[in-house]
Design an enzyme around this catalytic site. Structure first.
Site, short mmCIF file in Angstrom:
data_model
loop_
_atom_site.label_atom_id
_atom_site.label_comp_id
_atom_site.label_asym_id
_atom_site.label_seq_id
_atom_site.Cartn_x
_atom_site.Cartn_y
_atom_site.Cartn_z
N LYS A 74 0.83 -1.21 0.00
CA LYS A 74 0.00 0.00 0.00
C LYS A 74 0.87 1.27 0.00
O LYS A 74 0.65 2.19 0.76
CB LYS A 74 -0.97 -0.02 1.18
CG LYS A 74 -1.89 -1.25 1.15
CD LYS A 74 -2.92 -1.22 2.23
CE LYS A 74 -3.81 -2.45 2.19
NZ LYS A 74 -3.11 -3.71 2.51
O1 LIG Z 1 -4.41 -4.43 -0.21
C1 LIG Z 1 -4.91 -5.44 0.38
O2 LIG Z 1 -4.59 -6.60 0.08
C2 LIG Z 1 -6.05 -5.21 1.30
C3 LIG Z 1 -6.97 -4.22 0.96
C4 LIG Z 1 -8.19 -4.14 1.68
O3 LIG Z 1 -9.08 -3.36 1.39
N1 LIG Z 1 -8.39 -5.02 2.71
C5 LIG Z 1 -7.48 -5.95 3.08
O4 LIG Z 1 -7.76 -6.74 3.99
N2 LIG Z 1 -6.28 -6.01 2.40
C6 LIG Z 1 -5.25 -6.98 2.84
O5 LIG Z 1 -5.70 -8.29 2.54
C7 LIG Z 1 -5.34 -9.18 3.59
C8 LIG Z 1 -6.61 -9.70 4.21
O6 LIG Z 1 -6.31 -10.68 5.13
P1 LIG Z 1 -7.44 -11.73 5.61
O7 LIG Z 1 -8.60 -10.94 6.14
O8 LIG Z 1 -6.72 -12.52 6.68
O9 LIG Z 1 -7.80 -12.58 4.43
C9 LIG Z 1 -4.45 -8.39 4.56
O10 LIG Z 1 -3.10 -8.55 4.19
C10 LIG Z 1 -4.91 -6.95 4.31
O11 LIG Z 1 -3.89 -6.02 4.57
#
Ligand SMILES: O=C(O)c1cc(=O)[nH]c(=O)n1[C@@H]1O[C@H](COP(=O)(O)O)[C@@H](O)[C@H]1O
Length: 264
Positions: free
Chosen positions: A91
Protein backbone atom coordinates in the site's frame (compact mmCIF):
# COMPACT_ATOMS: atom_id res chain seq x y z
CA UNK A 1 4.44 -10.32 -20.98
CA UNK A 2 2.59 -7.71 -18.90
CA UNK A 3 1.52 -8.43 -15.34
CA UNK A 4 -2.16 -8.77 -16.24
CA UNK A 5 -1.30 -11.05 -19.17
CA UNK A 6 0.71 -13.24 -16.73
CA UNK A 7 -2.20 -13.18 -14.26
CA UNK A 8 -4.76 -14.08 -16.93
CA UNK A 9 -2.52 -16.88 -18.24
CA UNK A 10 -2.16 -18.36 -14.74
CA UNK A 11 -5.89 -18.02 -13.99
CA UNK A 12 -6.78 -19.90 -17.18
CA UNK A 13 -4.02 -22.52 -16.89
CA UNK A 14 -5.03 -23.71 -13.43
CA UNK A 15 -8.65 -22.49 -13.54
CA UNK A 16 -8.33 -20.50 -10.34
CA UNK A 17 -9.07 -16.95 -9.12
CA UNK A 18 -7.71 -17.66 -5.66
CA UNK A 19 -4.87 -15.47 -4.41
CA UNK A 20 -3.20 -16.96 -1.34
CA UNK A 21 -2.26 -14.29 1.17
CA UNK A 22 1.09 -14.64 2.95
CA UNK A 23 0.48 -12.78 6.21
CA UNK A 24 2.72 -14.16 8.96
CA UNK A 25 0.73 -12.73 11.89
CA UNK A 26 2.96 -13.31 14.92
CA UNK A 27 0.02 -14.96 16.73
CA UNK A 28 0.09 -17.67 14.06
CA UNK A 29 3.83 -18.37 14.12
CA UNK A 30 5.42 -21.30 15.90
CA UNK A 31 8.32 -18.96 16.63
CA UNK A 32 7.86 -15.17 16.93
CA UNK A 33 10.78 -14.27 14.68
CA UNK A 34 11.74 -13.53 11.10
CA UNK A 35 12.69 -17.19 10.70
CA UNK A 36 9.27 -18.16 12.05
CA UNK A 37 7.63 -15.88 9.50
CA UNK A 38 9.68 -17.44 6.70
CA UNK A 39 8.79 -20.98 7.77
CA UNK A 40 5.08 -20.00 7.98
CA UNK A 41 5.16 -18.78 4.40
CA UNK A 42 7.30 -21.69 3.18
CA UNK A 43 4.67 -24.12 4.45
CA UNK A 44 1.76 -22.14 2.97
CA UNK A 45 3.44 -21.85 -0.42
CA UNK A 46 4.20 -25.58 -0.50
CA UNK A 47 0.65 -26.49 0.51
CA UNK A 48 -1.22 -24.13 -1.82
CA UNK A 49 0.95 -23.45 -4.88
CA UNK A 50 -1.03 -25.85 -7.09
CA UNK A 51 -4.27 -23.88 -6.69
CA UNK A 52 -2.88 -20.35 -6.25
CA UNK A 53 -3.50 -18.01 -9.14
CA UNK A 54 -1.24 -15.58 -7.29
CA UNK A 55 0.48 -15.05 -3.94
CA UNK A 56 0.12 -11.84 -1.91
CA UNK A 57 2.81 -11.33 0.75
CA UNK A 58 1.99 -8.39 3.01
CA UNK A 59 5.22 -6.49 3.67
CA UNK A 60 4.01 -5.23 7.06
CA UNK A 61 4.39 -8.57 8.80
CA UNK A 62 7.97 -8.93 7.61
CA UNK A 63 8.97 -5.33 8.29
CA UNK A 64 7.88 -5.85 11.90
CA UNK A 65 11.03 -7.99 12.30
CA UNK A 66 13.39 -5.31 10.99
CA UNK A 67 16.24 -6.20 8.68
CA UNK A 68 15.87 -9.92 9.44
CA UNK A 69 12.24 -9.63 8.40
CA UNK A 70 13.17 -7.96 5.15
CA UNK A 71 15.61 -10.80 4.45
CA UNK A 72 12.86 -13.32 5.31
CA UNK A 73 10.57 -11.59 2.77
CA UNK A 74 13.26 -11.90 0.11
CA UNK A 75 13.73 -15.61 0.90
CA UNK A 76 9.96 -16.11 0.83
CA UNK A 77 9.64 -14.48 -2.59
CA UNK A 78 12.36 -16.77 -3.94
CA UNK A 79 10.21 -19.80 -3.05
CA UNK A 80 7.36 -18.71 -5.32
CA UNK A 81 7.45 -20.49 -8.69
CA UNK A 82 8.25 -18.06 -11.50
CA UNK A 83 4.95 -18.71 -13.28
CA UNK A 84 2.90 -17.59 -10.29
CA UNK A 85 2.25 -13.81 -10.17
CA UNK A 86 3.17 -11.96 -6.98
CA UNK A 87 1.17 -9.10 -5.47
CA UNK A 88 3.40 -7.27 -3.01
CA UNK A 89 0.91 -5.84 -0.55
CA UNK A 90 2.59 -2.72 0.77
CA UNK A 91 0.00 0.00 0.00
CA UNK A 92 2.78 2.38 -0.97
CA UNK A 93 2.21 5.99 -2.02
CA UNK A 94 4.24 9.18 -1.67
CA UNK A 95 5.29 12.20 -3.74
CA UNK A 96 6.67 11.10 -7.10
CA UNK A 97 10.37 11.42 -6.24
CA UNK A 98 9.89 9.22 -3.17
CA UNK A 99 7.59 6.75 -4.94
CA UNK A 100 10.48 6.19 -7.33
CA UNK A 101 12.37 4.54 -4.46
CA UNK A 102 9.32 2.49 -3.46
CA UNK A 103 8.99 1.30 -7.07
CA UNK A 104 12.67 0.34 -7.20
CA UNK A 105 12.27 -1.56 -3.94
CA UNK A 106 9.19 -3.49 -5.09
CA UNK A 107 9.95 -4.11 -8.76
CA UNK A 108 13.76 -4.31 -8.80
CA UNK A 109 15.10 -5.15 -5.32
CA UNK A 110 12.25 -7.57 -4.55
CA UNK A 111 11.45 -8.29 -8.23
CA UNK A 112 7.71 -8.45 -7.55
CA UNK A 113 5.25 -8.41 -10.46
CA UNK A 114 2.75 -6.02 -8.89
CA UNK A 115 2.13 -3.85 -5.85
CA UNK A 116 -0.79 -2.35 -3.95
CA UNK A 117 -0.64 1.44 -3.85
CA UNK A 118 -2.63 4.30 -2.38
CA UNK A 119 -4.17 6.98 -4.63
CA UNK A 120 -4.40 9.46 -1.76
CA UNK A 121 -1.53 11.59 -3.10
CA UNK A 122 -2.90 11.58 -6.65
CA UNK A 123 -1.52 10.57 -10.04
CA UNK A 124 2.04 11.91 -9.76
CA UNK A 125 2.54 9.71 -6.68
CA UNK A 126 1.52 6.64 -8.69
CA UNK A 127 3.42 7.33 -11.90
CA UNK A 128 6.72 5.74 -10.73
CA UNK A 129 4.80 2.46 -10.35
CA UNK A 130 2.63 2.79 -13.47
CA UNK A 131 5.43 3.82 -15.83
CA UNK A 132 6.77 0.25 -15.96
CA UNK A 133 4.43 -1.38 -18.49
CA UNK A 134 5.51 -4.86 -17.39
CA UNK A 135 4.35 -4.35 -13.82
CA UNK A 136 0.86 -4.14 -12.27
CA UNK A 137 -0.40 -1.56 -9.81
CA UNK A 138 -3.41 -2.36 -7.61
CA UNK A 139 -4.84 1.03 -6.67
CA UNK A 140 -6.79 1.20 -3.42
CA UNK A 141 -10.36 2.13 -4.39
CA UNK A 142 -12.96 0.84 -1.90
CA UNK A 143 -11.12 -1.06 0.82
CA UNK A 144 -12.66 -3.89 2.84
CA UNK A 145 -12.36 -2.23 6.27
CA UNK A 146 -15.27 -0.43 7.98
CA UNK A 147 -13.19 2.78 7.93
CA UNK A 148 -13.47 2.85 4.14
CA UNK A 149 -16.74 4.74 4.73
CA UNK A 150 -14.87 7.63 6.39
CA UNK A 151 -13.31 9.04 3.21
CA UNK A 152 -13.70 6.67 0.23
CA UNK A 153 -17.52 6.77 0.39
CA UNK A 154 -17.79 10.57 0.66
CA UNK A 155 -20.21 11.99 -1.93
CA UNK A 156 -18.73 14.46 -4.42
CA UNK A 157 -20.66 17.47 -5.74
CA UNK A 158 -21.34 15.36 -8.83
CA UNK A 159 -23.32 13.00 -6.60
CA UNK A 160 -20.91 10.11 -7.12
CA UNK A 161 -18.88 8.57 -4.29
CA UNK A 162 -15.19 9.38 -4.11
CA UNK A 163 -14.21 5.72 -4.70
CA UNK A 164 -15.96 5.81 -8.08
CA UNK A 165 -14.16 9.02 -9.02
CA UNK A 166 -10.84 7.38 -8.11
CA UNK A 167 -11.71 4.32 -10.20
CA UNK A 168 -12.52 6.42 -13.28
CA UNK A 169 -9.50 8.70 -12.79
CA UNK A 170 -7.25 5.67 -12.49
CA UNK A 171 -8.14 4.26 -15.90
CA UNK A 172 -9.09 7.48 -17.64
CA UNK A 173 -5.91 9.31 -16.75
CA UNK A 174 -3.33 7.75 -14.44
CA UNK A 175 -3.00 4.34 -16.11
CA UNK A 176 -4.15 5.45 -19.57
CA UNK A 177 -0.79 4.83 -21.25
CA UNK A 178 -0.16 1.21 -20.25
CA UNK A 179 -3.53 0.19 -18.74
CA UNK A 180 -1.48 -1.73 -16.15
CA UNK A 181 -3.64 -1.00 -13.13
CA UNK A 182 -6.23 -2.95 -11.17
CA UNK A 183 -8.47 -1.79 -8.34
CA UNK A 184 -8.59 -2.95 -4.75
CA UNK A 185 -12.32 -3.37 -4.18
CA UNK A 186 -13.13 -5.18 -0.96
CA UNK A 187 -15.56 -8.10 -1.01
CA UNK A 188 -17.31 -6.66 2.04
CA UNK A 189 -19.27 -3.95 0.19
CA UNK A 190 -20.90 -5.54 -2.85
CA UNK A 191 -23.03 -2.45 -3.53
CA UNK A 192 -19.86 -0.45 -4.10
CA UNK A 193 -18.35 -3.29 -6.10
CA UNK A 194 -21.42 -3.38 -8.35
CA UNK A 195 -21.17 0.37 -9.03
CA UNK A 196 -17.47 0.12 -9.87
CA UNK A 197 -17.97 -2.91 -12.15
CA UNK A 198 -20.79 -1.10 -13.98
CA UNK A 199 -18.47 1.85 -14.61
CA UNK A 200 -15.43 -0.26 -15.49
CA UNK A 201 -16.53 -3.60 -17.01
CA UNK A 202 -13.04 -4.76 -17.99
CA UNK A 203 -10.66 -3.95 -15.13
CA UNK A 204 -9.28 -6.49 -12.67
CA UNK A 205 -10.37 -6.26 -9.05
CA UNK A 206 -8.29 -7.46 -6.12
CA UNK A 207 -11.03 -8.24 -3.63
CA UNK A 208 -9.95 -9.09 -0.07
CA UNK A 209 -12.41 -9.63 2.75
CA UNK A 210 -13.43 -13.26 2.28
CA UNK A 211 -12.98 -15.47 5.33
CA UNK A 212 -11.83 -13.59 8.41
CA UNK A 213 -13.55 -10.33 7.40
CA UNK A 214 -16.89 -11.94 6.62
CA UNK A 215 -17.26 -10.97 2.98
CA UNK A 216 -19.97 -12.74 0.96
CA UNK A 217 -18.20 -14.76 -1.75
CA UNK A 218 -21.34 -15.52 -3.75
CA UNK A 219 -22.50 -11.90 -3.84
CA UNK A 220 -19.00 -10.63 -4.62
CA UNK A 221 -18.62 -12.98 -7.57
CA UNK A 222 -22.14 -12.22 -8.79
CA UNK A 223 -21.44 -8.51 -9.12
CA UNK A 224 -17.66 -8.55 -9.50
CA UNK A 225 -16.93 -11.09 -12.23
CA UNK A 226 -16.38 -9.82 -15.74
CA UNK A 227 -18.43 -11.19 -18.63
CA UNK A 228 -15.54 -13.55 -19.44
CA UNK A 229 -15.69 -15.10 -15.98
CA UNK A 230 -12.39 -13.54 -14.91
CA UNK A 231 -11.55 -10.05 -13.66
CA UNK A 232 -11.66 -10.61 -9.91
CA UNK A 233 -8.74 -11.98 -7.91
CA UNK A 234 -9.75 -13.13 -4.44
CA UNK A 235 -6.97 -12.89 -1.84
CA UNK A 236 -7.53 -14.93 1.30
CA UNK A 237 -4.99 -14.95 4.12
CA UNK A 238 -6.28 -16.04 7.55
CA UNK A 239 -9.15 -18.01 6.05
CA UNK A 240 -6.51 -20.39 4.69
CA UNK A 241 -3.55 -20.05 7.08
CA UNK A 242 -5.65 -20.60 10.23
CA UNK A 243 -7.44 -23.66 8.84
CA UNK A 244 -6.69 -27.07 10.30
CA UNK A 245 -5.55 -28.13 6.83
CA UNK A 246 -4.55 -25.08 4.72
CA UNK A 247 -4.02 -27.22 1.61
CA UNK A 248 -7.55 -28.58 1.80
CA UNK A 249 -8.99 -25.16 2.63
CA UNK A 250 -7.32 -23.54 -0.37
CA UNK A 251 -8.63 -26.31 -2.63
CA UNK A 252 -12.10 -25.84 -1.14
CA UNK A 253 -12.06 -22.07 -1.70
CA UNK A 254 -10.89 -22.57 -5.30
CA UNK A 255 -13.64 -25.11 -5.94
CA UNK A 256 -16.29 -22.86 -4.33
CA UNK A 257 -15.20 -19.91 -6.43
CA UNK A 258 -15.35 -22.01 -9.60
CA UNK A 259 -18.76 -23.44 -8.75
CA UNK A 260 -20.10 -19.92 -8.30
CA UNK A 261 -18.47 -18.79 -11.56
CA UNK A 262 -20.13 -21.68 -13.39
CA UNK A 263 -23.51 -20.97 -11.81
CA UNK A 264 -23.44 -17.33 -12.84
O1 LIG B 1 -4.41 -4.43 -0.21
C1 LIG B 1 -4.91 -5.44 0.38
O2 LIG B 1 -4.59 -6.60 0.08
C2 LIG B 1 -6.05 -5.21 1.30
C3 LIG B 1 -6.97 -4.22 0.96
C4 LIG B 1 -8.19 -4.14 1.68
O3 LIG B 1 -9.08 -3.36 1.39
N1 LIG B 1 -8.39 -5.02 2.71
C5 LIG B 1 -7.48 -5.95 3.08
O4 LIG B 1 -7.76 -6.74 3.99
N2 LIG B 1 -6.28 -6.01 2.40
C6 LIG B 1 -5.25 -6.98 2.84
O5 LIG B 1 -5.70 -8.29 2.54
C7 LIG B 1 -5.34 -9.18 3.59
C8 LIG B 1 -6.61 -9.70 4.21
O6 LIG B 1 -6.31 -10.68 5.13
P1 LIG B 1 -7.44 -11.73 5.61
O7 LIG B 1 -8.60 -10.94 6.14
O8 LIG B 1 -6.72 -12.52 6.68
O9 LIG B 1 -7.80 -12.58 4.43
C9 LIG B 1 -4.45 -8.39 4.56
O10 LIG B 1 -3.10 -8.55 4.19
C10 LIG B 1 -4.91 -6.95 4.31
O11 LIG B 1 -3.89 -6.02 4.57
Amino acid sequence: MSFFEKLTKRAKEIDSLLCVGLDPHKSELQEDSAEGAFRFCQHLIEETKDVACAFKPNAAFFEAYGSAGWEALQRTLQLIPKEIPIVLDAKRGDIGSTSEAYATSAFSTLACDSITASPYLGGDGLQPFLKDASRGVWVLCKTSNPGSQDIQALELPTGEPLYLHVAKLCFGTWAKEHQNAGLVVGATDVDAMEKIRAALPDVWFLSPGIGAQGGDLAKALKVGLREDGLGILLPISRGISKAENPKKMAETFRAEINALRAAR
